[in-house]
Design an enzyme around this catalytic site. Structure first.
Site, PDB file in Angstrom:
ATOM      1  CD  GLU A 115      -9.581   0.919  -1.449  1.00  0.00           C
ATOM      2  OE1 GLU A 115      -9.924   0.005  -0.669  1.00  0.00           O
ATOM      3  OE2 GLU A 115      -9.289   0.710  -2.644  1.00  0.00           O
TER       4      GLU A 115
ATOM      5  CB  SER B 173     -10.903   0.429  -5.464  1.00  0.00           C
ATOM      6  OG  SER B 173     -11.497  -0.861  -5.429  1.00  0.00           O
ATOM      7  CD  GLN B 174      -3.866  -1.489  -4.104  1.00  0.00           C
ATOM      8  OE1 GLN B 174      -3.580  -0.633  -4.936  1.00  0.00           O
ATOM      9  NE2 GLN B 174      -3.348  -2.698  -4.136  1.00  0.00           N
ATOM     10  CB  SER B 175     -10.477  -3.067  -1.868  1.00  0.00           C
ATOM     11  OG  SER B 175     -11.421  -2.346  -2.645  1.00  0.00           O
TER      12      SER B 175
ATOM     13  NE  ARG C 178      -2.957   1.921  -5.368  1.00  0.00           N
ATOM     14  CZ  ARG C 178      -1.711   1.940  -5.836  1.00  0.00           C
ATOM     15  NH1 ARG C 178      -1.130   3.091  -6.121  1.00  0.00           N
ATOM     16  NH2 ARG C 178      -1.030   0.823  -6.011  1.00  0.00           N
TER      17      ARG C 178
END
Length: 623
Positions: free
Chosen positions: A304, A281-283, A300
């Protein structure tokens, strides 16, 4: 139970909530010891349930002490103040089974103790009596535990070695059936049961089947399924009662079992949260490598947050179902995804015992995958009978030492120069400049120390040669500028340290060292080092080189784009075809004159002019 002959059992008959009567009656819970060897149960599997459902207990005629496992009168609160109960409570804390009242009385008589409670003595205070009773009970318990330890030596007396149907060391529990072959068993996933119902697994399965068959008009139990990962989400409220599907035709690659799954509610959606072919994920990417500032990363991050809000909004919409469902199965790819369901904005609590995970791997969250996972979870599986583990014999320490492979030890080095070489090479590889300088000073070693053995370091006889060949730019700069190594020394092939490297940054380190040390330091011409460069010159050269590479890369990209556009245009024209040439529209007179020669065309034109003149004359005469 009557003897049943083995028969072929269809997969559709193994739904754990709707088992056929013959299969349900033939199930026998298998019990295993610590080595996964099957043993016969000491008590029937419905022993606990029979005790719990005793009609006398329901009417309040009898009470029951769970510690002493005896019946007591309704006013039996005095039982919990007796020495007998206190003694069994101590045994329970030491993982031993309780004893009966007669055994306790014999034990007290053998120890010559008339009254442990102190009720017959009025001379002592209550605190003194309590301390004395505590010491007496503890001493009796210690003696008995010591005797039991000696008598049970070599036997399986620990709790983890007691026989249980949970000693399978697998995510499943097993059942025997006379309808199966000799080496076959039926397996059910442990995740399908709660902590209390798994202790009486067979009775729980019987209860599930009776609740659906005996009360068809009432509300049927249901469970919740949720899957999330990679921006994909799938959720459903599934009924424990199957749909009545007739025939054996499949639809959309679904099996008959998957088609019979009854969804009361279901929802799937997707958000772009992971970069394609990159994963994660981007996080997670922001936490590991820092926050990116591209348009894609911002999109992104937004998705999320939107995905979290969509899931939590759906959970709140399904709150009436989630309050009454028996099980809640969650498949989350990461802990952050799992926190979506147990956040403060949802109706789920992280301590809810109904929340469980799927005991097997699943694919991308889709509606079909939910059906597939539910079928795998709720259908009994025909497996081979578990095999007992073979215990390894305990061997003596001498045999272990004899069989133990000899430890590979480094060859002993007698030459101290070889020891120094190993330490210096290790510090060079790790680029530990302060430690290297300290080691040289501590051992009074020359900066041009010759590495040993000479045949092993024939190409790199000095530290400067070695650092140059290995591309250690920082160490080359420190060896020259700080330690002032000799750059004119040559190896066995007649090459200096400058000649051993082909990397530009290492050569720039040599040139910066020449600039720092000055031209009077050594004969730089014999060392082969290029012209001196300051740090600012090196940075300027590197910037220019970077700009040149960037411009070349941009030019190449532009060429590729123009070539791609041209190819796209040619492909478009090829797909369009040659087409037809449209001729300009001409009159019939022009088409006729095209077939005449020049003289005929001139004669025709004269006639046309004459007729036009006659027409004008008639027009003027009429006026």
């Amino acid at each position: 139970m009557t003897d049943l002959k083995p028969r072929v059992i269809k997969n559709n008959d193994l739904y754990v909530f709707q088992l056929p009567e013959d299969i349900l009656n033939s199930l026998q819970l298998m019990v295993f010891d610590s080595s996964v060897a099957e043993v016969e149960p000491d008590k029937p599997s419905n022993f606990v349930e029979t005790k719990r459902e005793s009609p006398k207990e329901e009417q309040g005629v009898l009470g029951r002490c769970g510690t002493c496992e005896i019946e007591s009168k309704p006013d039996g609160k005095e039982h919990y103040k007796t020495d007998f109960h206190r003694f069994n409570l101590k045994r329970k804390l030491n993982d031993f089974e309780p004893i009966s009242l007669s055994e306790f009385e014999k034990l007290v008589e053998n120890d010559d103790v008339e009254s442990l409670s102190g009720s017959d003595s009025n001379s002592d205070s209550e605190d003194d009596i309590y301390d004395e009773d505590k010491d007496k009970l503890s001493s009796i318990l210690e003696d008995q535990l010591a005797n039991m330890t000696v008598s049970n030596e070599g036997e399986n007396s620990n709790e983890d070695q007691r026989a249980s149907h949970l000693n399978t060391r697998s995510p499943q529990i097993f059942f025997k059936s006379q309808l199966l072959q000799k080496d076959e068993v039926l397996a059910a996933y442990k995740a399908l049961f709660s902590r209390s119902s798994i202790e009486v697994a067979l009775e729980t399965i019987q209860k599930w089947n009776h609740s659906i068959s005996e009360k068809p008009n009432e509300e049927v139990p249901y469970s919740a399924l949720f899957m999330v990962g990679g921006g994909h989400f799938a959720g459903a409220i599934v009924s424990h009662k199957r749909l009545n599907i007739k025939g054996s035709m499949t639809k959309n690659n679904e099996t008959l079992q998957e088609r019979s799954v009854q969804f009361l509610e279901h929802k799937t959606f997707h958000r772009y949260t992971t970069r394609r072919k990159q994963g994660g994920s981007q996080s997670a990417m922001d936490n590991s490598k820092g926050k990116a500032n591209s348009a894609g990363s911002s999109l992104r991050r937004y998705n999320e947050i939107a995905l979290r809000m969509d899931i939590q909004q759906l959970l709140n919409q399904w709150q009436p179902y989630l309050k009454k469902c028996q099980n809640i199965f969650i498949r989350a790819k990461s802990t952050s995804d799992r926190k979506i369901f147990i956040d403060s904005n949802t109706c789920l609590d992280k301590n809810d015992q109904r929340i469980r995970s799927f005991p097997f791997t699943t694919k991308r969250p889709t509606g079909h995958e939910l059906k597939k996972a539910w079928c795998q979870l709720t259908y009994l599986h025909v497996n081979n009978k578990p095999k007992a583990e073979v215990k390894k014999e305990v061997v003596t320490e001498k045999s272990n030492e004899a069989k133990a492979p000899p430890q590979m030890s480094a060859p002993e080095v007698s030459d101290p120069n070889e020891i120094h070489t190993r330490e210096l090479i290790s510090l060079l590889k790790k680029s530990r400049a302060p430690a290297l300088i300290s080691y040289l000073r501590k051992n009074n070693l020359d900066v041009n120390f010759a590495l040993k053995p000479a045949d092993e370091y024939l190409q790199t006889p000095t530290m400067l040669h070695y650092a140059s060949q290995q591309g250690l730019r920082n160490m080359v700069l420190i060896l020259l500028s700080n330690l002032k190594c000799d750059p004119t020394m040559k190896n066995g092939a007649g090459k200096t340290s400058w000649d051993l490297t082909k990397k530009t940054d290492v050569k720039q380190a040599f040139q910066m060292a020449r600039y720092n040390l000055g031209e009077q330091f050594t004969n730089w011409a014999s060392s082969g080092v290029g012209e001196p460069l300051s740090r600012e010159d090196v940075e300027s050269i590197n910037d220019q080189e970077k700009k040149r590479l960037d411009s070349e890369q941009a030019h190449l990209i532009e060429q590729e784009l123009s070539a791609a556009k041209e190819k796209q245009r040619l492909d478009k024209e090829a797909r369009r075809g040659p087409g037809k040439i449209l001729m300009p529209q001409i009159s019939s007179l022009q088409r006729n004159t095209n077939s005449l020669n020049d003289d005929q065309r001139m004669r025709l034109m004269r006639e046309q002019r004459a007729r036009a003149a006659e027409a004008r004359m008639k027009l003027n005469a009429n006026r």
